[in-house]
Scaffold this motif. Structure first.
Motif, PDB file in Angstrom:
ATOM      1  N   PHE B  68       0.948  -1.120  -0.108  1.00  0.00           N
ATOM      2  CA  PHE B  68      -0.234  -0.020   0.255  1.00  0.00           C
ATOM      3  C   PHE B  68       1.231   1.202  -0.115  1.00  0.00           C
ATOM      4  O   PHE B  68       0.822   2.376  -0.801  1.00  0.00           O
ATOM      5  CB  PHE B  68      -0.792   0.005   1.652  1.00  0.00           C
ATOM      6  N   ILE B  69       1.738   1.311   1.279  1.00  0.00           N
ATOM      7  CA  ILE B  69       2.957   2.074   0.958  1.00  0.00           C
ATOM      8  C   ILE B  69       3.579   2.611  -0.512  1.00  0.00           C
ATOM      9  O   ILE B  69       3.513   3.471  -0.985  1.00  0.00           O
ATOM     10  CB  ILE B  69       3.807   2.207   2.106  1.00  0.00           C
ATOM     11  N   THR B  70       4.183   1.345  -0.910  1.00  0.00           N
ATOM     12  CA  THR B  70       4.010   1.601  -2.064  1.00  0.00           C
ATOM     13  C   THR B  70       3.522   2.177  -3.150  1.00  0.00           C
ATOM     14  O   THR B  70       4.449   2.938  -4.281  1.00  0.00           O
ATOM     15  CB  THR B  70       4.613  -0.075  -2.679  1.00  0.00           C
ATOM     16  N   ALA B  71       2.811   1.832  -3.099  1.00  0.00           N
ATOM     17  CA  ALA B  71       1.531   2.727  -3.868  1.00  0.00           C
ATOM     18  C   ALA B  71       1.119   3.641  -3.956  1.00  0.00           C
ATOM     19  O   ALA B  71       1.570   4.509  -4.364  1.00  0.00           O
ATOM     20  CB  ALA B  71       0.119   1.595  -3.805  1.00  0.00           C
ATOM     21  N   LEU B  72       1.213   4.180  -2.854  1.00  0.00           N
ATOM     22  CA  LEU B  72       0.759   5.477  -2.436  1.00  0.00           C
ATOM     23  C   LEU B  72       2.438   6.583  -3.335  1.00  0.00           C
ATOM     24  O   LEU B  72       2.335   7.068  -3.734  1.00  0.00           O
ATOM     25  CB  LEU B  72       0.868   5.792  -0.795  1.00  0.00           C
ATOM     26  N   ASN B  73       3.306   5.473  -2.434  1.00  0.00           N
ATOM     27  CA  ASN B  73       5.131   6.683  -2.860  1.00  0.00           C
ATOM     28  C   ASN B  73       4.972   6.460  -4.646  1.00  0.00           C
ATOM     29  O   ASN B  73       5.040   7.825  -5.324  1.00  0.00           O
ATOM     30  CB  ASN B  73       6.126   5.593  -2.462  1.00  0.00           C
ATOM     31  N   ASN B 141      -7.588   8.042  -1.997  1.00  0.00           N
ATOM     32  CA  ASN B 141      -8.385   7.711  -2.360  1.00  0.00           C
ATOM     33  C   ASN B 141      -8.545   6.371  -3.488  1.00  0.00           C
ATOM     34  O   ASN B 141      -8.844   4.929  -3.937  1.00  0.00           O
ATOM     35  CB  ASN B 141      -9.876   7.697  -2.626  1.00  0.00           C
ATOM     36  N   ALA B 142      -7.782   6.429  -4.495  1.00  0.00           N
ATOM     37  CA  ALA B 142      -7.453   6.390  -5.852  1.00  0.00           C
ATOM     38  C   ALA B 142      -6.632   4.656  -5.165  1.00  0.00           C
ATOM     39  O   ALA B 142      -6.922   3.983  -6.219  1.00  0.00           O
ATOM     40  CB  ALA B 142      -6.196   7.136  -6.472  1.00  0.00           C
ATOM     41  N   VAL B 143      -5.509   5.237  -4.586  1.00  0.00           N
ATOM     42  CA  VAL B 143      -4.691   3.912  -4.285  1.00  0.00           C
ATOM     43  C   VAL B 143      -5.807   2.564  -3.560  1.00  0.00           C
ATOM     44  O   VAL B 143      -5.623   1.569  -3.707  1.00  0.00           O
ATOM     45  CB  VAL B 143      -3.590   4.150  -3.170  1.00  0.00           C
ATOM     46  N   VAL B 144      -6.358   3.175  -3.177  1.00  0.00           N
ATOM     47  CA  VAL B 144      -7.385   2.605  -2.268  1.00  0.00           C
ATOM     48  C   VAL B 144      -8.776   1.725  -3.234  1.00  0.00           C
ATOM     49  O   VAL B 144      -7.977   0.210  -3.644  1.00  0.00           O
ATOM     50  CB  VAL B 144      -8.382   3.007  -1.029  1.00  0.00           C
ATOM     51  N   SER B 145      -8.823   2.252  -4.436  1.00  0.00           N
ATOM     52  CA  SER B 145      -9.532   1.697  -4.903  1.00  0.00           C
ATOM     53  C   SER B 145      -8.918   1.090  -5.658  1.00  0.00           C
ATOM     54  O   SER B 145      -9.616  -0.121  -6.393  1.00  0.00           O
ATOM     55  CB  SER B 145     -10.060   3.338  -6.442  1.00  0.00           C
ATOM     56  N   GLY B 146      -7.649   1.130  -6.265  1.00  0.00           N
ATOM     57  CA  GLY B 146      -6.660   0.076  -7.230  1.00  0.00           C
ATOM     58  C   GLY B 146      -6.933  -1.055  -6.096  1.00  0.00           C
ATOM     59  O   GLY B 146      -6.983  -2.303  -6.579  1.00  0.00           O
ATOM     60  N   PHE B 147      -6.598  -0.526  -4.469  1.00  0.00           N
ATOM     61  CA  PHE B 147      -6.727  -2.801  -3.989  1.00  0.00           C
ATOM     62  C   PHE B 147      -8.120  -2.924  -3.898  1.00  0.00           C
ATOM     63  O   PHE B 147      -8.012  -4.143  -4.247  1.00  0.00           O
ATOM     64  CB  PHE B 147      -6.320  -1.714  -2.348  1.00  0.00           C
ATOM     65  N   ASN B 148      -8.791  -2.103  -4.090  1.00  0.00           N
ATOM     66  CA  ASN B 148     -10.137  -2.710  -3.839  1.00  0.00           C
ATOM     67  C   ASN B 148     -10.752  -4.011  -5.277  1.00  0.00           C
ATOM     68  O   ASN B 148     -11.151  -4.970  -4.640  1.00  0.00           O
ATOM     69  CB  ASN B 148     -11.845  -2.084  -3.718  1.00  0.00           C
ATOM     70  N   LEU B 149     -10.128  -3.693  -6.088  1.00  0.00           N
ATOM     71  CA  LEU B 149     -10.293  -3.621  -7.837  1.00  0.00           C
ATOM     72  C   LEU B 149      -9.947  -4.545  -7.078  1.00  0.00           C
ATOM     73  O   LEU B 149      -9.924  -5.754  -8.062  1.00  0.00           O
ATOM     74  CB  LEU B 149      -9.714  -2.696  -9.299  1.00  0.00           C
ATOM     75  N   LYS B 150      -8.558  -4.950  -7.105  1.00  0.00           N
ATOM     76  CA  LYS B 150      -7.526  -5.971  -7.160  1.00  0.00           C
ATOM     77  C   LYS B 150      -7.943  -6.922  -6.258  1.00  0.00           C
ATOM     78  O   LYS B 150      -8.041  -8.848  -6.916  1.00  0.00           O
ATOM     79  CB  LYS B 150      -5.928  -5.773  -6.515  1.00  0.00           C
TER      80      LYS B 150
END
Ligand SMILES: Nc1ncnc2c1ncn2[C@@H]1O[C@H](COP(=O)(O)OP(=O)(O)OP(=O)(O)O)[C@@H](O)[C@H]1O
Ligand SMILES: [Mg+2]
Lengths: 256, 367
Positions: B68-73, B141-150
């Motif tokens: 998650f942190i990497t995605a934010l970064n 939120n964008a990163v969270v959505s990515g996670f949700n889709l996955k």
């Protein structure tokens, strides 16, 4: 013909009547001296004649022109040293003369002019570095650049050493010998006696005596042998102050 | 009739004095370079618009939380600082003057990998009124959505594609150079002319000059000429310093010429006007400062006007310097020549009016 013609000239600053109805005239080739104590109205008068100030009332003709309305024409023909002459700090006397020559569109021999006012040794010193007397001399030099027919010198010798004063006298005599007129103010009465053909003594904006120095001494002096213009000046201005006191006293107490 | 000979004579004496006094040269040529170096150095890192953010990971550095942190970064929108799970996060933020942060809860990995997944929230700390907060929420939120889709094993139907609006991205220095050129176009003639005109009046030098054939108009033209020349020199010095030290993008175009000419024209006249209507050298300086300082800060000198609040933007539009800087930006940055023409039009009108007023109120003779 008269170079300067003044009649009933008046100028007030607020309620102060600095020039209060004076009349006089200056002929071609005449050295005319305006004398009077501090605040008498000499500089105000001269500035009106130069076209630097507008008069309130009276008639003034200088070289046949109205100085206020035809100043631009007049200034080409007159030379002026204002009282307490100053110039830009970082220009030398020589540069100042060349500047004026270019402004007037005349050829001027800067070295010759500097020699004439005994300033050749400081020709290349910045104005700000000159002594008070040397600054005055720059003013005198500049007043000569445009080959003027009429020169106004407002206290040209104040603060000068004796030798420099005599140099100024020499300049004035030369101007006179070339048939140019000079209007001179000074607090050195010996100077006026020495140079002036005509003298007017002002006090509180009025002329209280006029004529040649000899005439003034004869008319207003106490008749003693060897009386100088200065003796008569001090007596005249003193009497004028007494008269002013009396008229003030006549108006009631507390009005001084 | 304006005489070129007299203007040249006056320009010679004035220019020579200016160079000899040195102080004027310092303020018109050296000082602007110092400003470029100073402001360039202070803000040279502010070009990227990353948001500083603190993250506390309470999930024992589990692979999911680290992902998650990497995605934010990888959004490149945040400058992330990791905070130890042992500290009180709110207190930590306060003591580090931080305003925004994200907390990943313990059990983050366990919850999202459970079958079926258990809903879990990451907590965003911040001040909802700050614009930074909005950006952080959006990015998170964008990163969270990515996670949700996955997690749902779905793929995105609607995607985004980025198109850069400008052909190149601007750095702060790119705004700073035209802004500081405007600054020096304003300050060096204004301060000088306010000072000179009140001083010449006091010393009766104007009276003295009025006794020569030099006219007021000629005197003013000579000063304008001098400051136009100085402005061109300082333009090349400042753009040179900006390019050399901070890699500023400078477009050298003839489009700058009207501004480098009209700017000094306007401010020499304005300085003259202020100096001439003031009673003393001191009051002239006060009035001069009152006019100069607001203009100095509100016309886009140090920051683009568009970054200021609306009411200040409105105010900026009545300040003459705004049109110089806006014009320089238009020709040097955006290549927007039609807007530049408007700026030129405004400046021509202002210059002619102020020049006219200066000549009109400037008294050679009586005081
Ligand atoms: N610009 C001015 N505004 C107001 N009053 C003035 C102004 N200039 C001069 N005065 C006043 O007018 C009077 C005459 O001044 P003026 O300078 O003409 O005297 P002066 O005879 O030249 O004196 P001095 O011998 O000291 O040079 C003085 O009382 C002076 O205070
Ligand atoms: Mg006087």
């Amino acid at each position: 013909m008269s170079n300067i013609e003044v009649s009933s000239l008046q100028k007030a600053y607020g309620s102060l009547r600095a020039v209060d109805g004076i009349s006089f005239s200056v002929r071609d080739g005449e050295v005319f001296s305006l004398l009077g104590p501090n605040g008498a109205g000499k500089t105000t008068t001269i500035e009106i004649l130069e076209g630097l100030r507008e008069r309130d009332a009276g008639e003034v003709r200088v070289l046949g022109l109205d100085p206020w309305k035809q100043g631009y024409e007049l200034h080409k023909k007159i030379g002026v040293i204002p009282q307490g002459f100053k110039f830009v700090d970082y220009a030398t006397p020589k540069e100042a003369i060349n500047y004026y020559a270019a402004l007037f569109g005349v050829k001027a021999d800067a070295d010759a002019i500097l020699k004439r006012v005994i300033l050749e040794d400081s020709a290349d010193v910045y104005f700000s570095k000159l002594s008070g007397g040397q600054k005055q001399k720059v003013g005198l030099a500049l007043s000569l650049v445009n080959d003027p027919q009429l020169v106004f010198l407002d206290e040209p010798t104040t603060g000068l050493d004796p030798q420099a004063r005599r140099a100024v006298w020499e300049v004035i005599r030369t101007l006179k010998s070339e048939d140019r007129s000079v209007l001179l103010t000074t607090h050195y009465l010996d100077e006026a006696e020495e140079l002036a053909d005509g003298v007017a003594i002002m006090n509180h904006g009025k002329i209280i005596a006029s004529g040649t120095p000899a005439e003034i001494i004869a008319q207003h002096g106490s008749g003693k042998q060897g009386e100088s213009l200065e003796d008569v000046f001090v007596k005249l201005v003193g009497e004028d102050a007494v008269t002013a006191d009396q008229s003030a006293a006549a108006k009631g107490p507390g009005r001084r | 009739m304006v005489s070129v000979r007299r203007i040249r004579a006056d320009l010679t004496v004035f220019g020579r004095g200016y160079v000899r006094a040195r102080i004027g040269l310092f303020f018109s040529l050296i000082f602007p370079i110092i400003l470029i170096l100073l402001f360039g150095a202070i803000f040279s890192n502010a070009g990227s618009s990353t948001v500083p953010i603190y993250i506390q990971n309470n999930d024992n550095n589990s692979p999911a939380s680290l992902g998650f942190i990497t995605a934010l970064n990888s959004t490149n929108a945040m400058a992330i600082t990791i905070v130890s799970p042992d500290v009180n996060f709110s207190q930590y933020l306060a003591s580090h003057s931080g305003t925004t942060g994200i907390v990943i809860p313990s059990g983050f990995q366990a919850d999202i990998s459970a079958k079926p997944p258990v809903p879990v929230s990451v907590t965003i700390y911040g001040n909802p009124t700050s614009s930074v907060f909005g950006a952080v929420v959006g990015v998170t939120n964008a990163v969270v959505s990515g996670f949700n889709l996955k997690i749902a094993n779905a793929s995105a139907i609607v995607g985004t594609q980025q198109v850069s609006v400008a052909s190149k991205t601007y750095k702060y220095i790119d705004y700073l150079v035209p802004g500081l050129i405007g600054f020096s176009v304003l300050t060096s003639p204004m301060f000088a002319l306010v000072n000179i005109s009140s001083q010449y009046k006091r010393d009766k030098i104007f009276k003295q000059l009025s006794l020569t054939p030099l006219t007021k108009t000629e005197w003013l033209i000579s000063k304008i000429t001098w400051y136009v020349v100085l402005t061109f020199v300082s333009f090349f010095l400042m753009t040179g310093a900006g390019t050399l030290f901070f890699g500023a993008h400078i477009t050298y175009t003839v489009g700058v010429i009207p501004f480098l000419f009209l700017g000094p024209f306007l401010f020499v006249s304005l300085g003259m006007l202020v100096g001439t209507v003031s009673k003393s050298v001191e009051s002239a300086a006060v009035v001069g400062n009152l006019i100069t300082f607001p203009m100095m800060f509100l016309s886009g000198t140090f920051f683009p006007v568009s970054s200021m609040p609306d009411y200040l933007q409105t105010l900026a539009h009545v300040l003459p310097l705004f049109y110089v800087i806006d014009g320089l930006n238009n020709v040097m940055l955006y290549g927007n020549y039609s807007s530049a023409l408007t700026d030129i039009g405004v400046l021509i009108v202002l210059s002619v009016v102020v020049f006219g007023l200066a000549v009109r109120f400037f008294k050679w003779r009586e005081d």
